[in-house]
Design a protein around this motif. Structure first.
Motif, PDB file in Angstrom:
ATOM      1  N   TYR A 125       0.832  -1.205   0.000  1.00  0.00           N
ATOM      2  CA  TYR A 125       0.000   0.000   0.000  1.00  0.00           C
ATOM      3  C   TYR A 125       0.868   1.258   0.000  1.00  0.00           C
ATOM      4  N   LYS A 128       1.102   4.222  -2.725  1.00  0.00           N
ATOM      5  CA  LYS A 128       0.664   5.552  -2.312  1.00  0.00           C
ATOM      6  C   LYS A 128       1.745   6.598  -2.561  1.00  0.00           C
ATOM      7  N   TYR A 129       2.997   6.257  -2.234  1.00  0.00           N
ATOM      8  CA  TYR A 129       4.078   7.236  -2.326  1.00  0.00           C
ATOM      9  C   TYR A 129       4.952   7.050  -3.579  1.00  0.00           C
TER      10      TYR A 129
END
Length: 326
Positions: A99, A103-104
């Motif tokens: 995740y 996300k980054y």
């Protein structure tokens, strides 16, 4: 949620991880920084509420993400019946990292494991080195029986040197400790509590002072349900404690496929630094280094926040230099 430092990144959220909603707390100053996943201690002792005591400067070089693990903190409050095993937690950790990578927009994540988190992190990096930029162990646990034996012997030595007859009587009243195997039953926990209190008295272990409780109450994510969750951690994590009883890194290969760094408190005898130092000498890793923090115990980040930040800065620079040559 308050953002007192006007951070660029300041988010708390529940994310669906391995079938349940799990709590993540993100803090940082730049999306360009490496992402560090903080694995808290315990099992069950979420440290997301303590960030104000040590973490502000970390966010200059990392985006720091705290995860309340299954059986801990806000994740336990949300999922009181979804309790952890080591296999569930390793899968949880794998999914949290996937995740965060997405996300980054990162290829890999930095893992910082404190105490129990150093156990979870050390097991994980063997299974999934492809997901980990590098690993940092703080209050690194090598083996439970050895930890307790060495910590017990040290506090007994200190008590005898101080001619503290009252404390010696308390220590000897528990009988043999820890025995040939740590078993987290009521009797062991009673004995362990005596040892921990005496280690605290002689500044050899974890010290929870009023400043820590004040920081908890001031945390922007604090809720009274967090206290209730903390009171449930032993029951909630019973199966993980069963795994921890027989944990011993010395039985595993000393070859690691990711860079490994240890940051240890000089007066930490709860997870005795001398054991981790001895083990560290023999490990093989693409890059490795060890930092001993003076006048710091098991909560070394809170005891000496500036010195721990200096160690993190050196690690970050070292890894950036390595990347430049790749």
């Amino acid at each position: 949620m308050r953002n007192k430092n006007n951070r660029l990144i300041c988010t708390s959220e529940y994310v669906r991880i391995n079938g349940i909603d799990q709590f993540l707390y993100h803090l940082g100053t730049s999306f360009d920084n490496p992402v560090m996943l903080f694995l808290h201690g315990g099992p069950g002792s979420a440290e997301s509420l303590f960030t104000g005591l040590f973490q502000d400067r970390w966010e200059e070089i990392y985006t720091v993400v705290h995860w309340d693990q299954r059986g801990a903190g806000k994740t336990l409050t949300k999922n009181p019946d979804k309790l952890p095993t080591i296999d569930l937690m390793l899968q949880d950790l794998f999914e949290v990292i996937q995740y965060l990578k997405k996300k980054y927009k990162k290829k890999k994540i930095v893992i910082f494991g404190h105490s129990w988190g150093s156990v979870l992190g050390s097991v994980f990096i063997r299974k999934h080195p492809e997901d980990v930029e590098y690993y940092i162990g703080a209050g690194q646990v090598i083996g439970m029986v050895e930890n307790e034996q060495v910590g017990y012997n040290k506090v007994k030595e200190m008590i005898k040197n101080a001619d503290d007859k009252k404390s010696l009587k308390k220590l000897e009243s528990i009988g043999e400790y820890p025995g040939s195997k740590t078993v987290f039953d009521k009797e062991f926990l009673r004995k362990c509590n005596v040892v921990r209190k005496l280690q605290g008295k002689y500044k050899l272990g974890m010290e929870i002072g009023i400043d820590i409780w004040i920081a908890v109450l001031k945390s922007p994510i604090f809720k009274f349900s967090d206290i209730i969750a903390f009171m449930k951690i032993f029951k909630a994590n019973s199966k993980v404690y069963s795994f921890l009883e027989d944990f011993n890194l010395r039985r595993e290969s000393k070859e690691y496929k990711v860079p490994v760094y240890y940051i240890l408190g000089e007066r930490d005898w709860q997870a005795p630094h001398v054991i981790a130092e001895d083990y560290f000498k023999d490990i093989k890793a693409p890059n490795k280094d060890i930092f001993i923090i003076p006048d710091a115990g098991h909560f070394l980040m809170m005891d000496q926040p500036d010195l721990v930040f200096d160690a993190l800065s050196k690690i970050s620079k070292e890894e950036k230099n390595v990347q430049c040559f790749l």
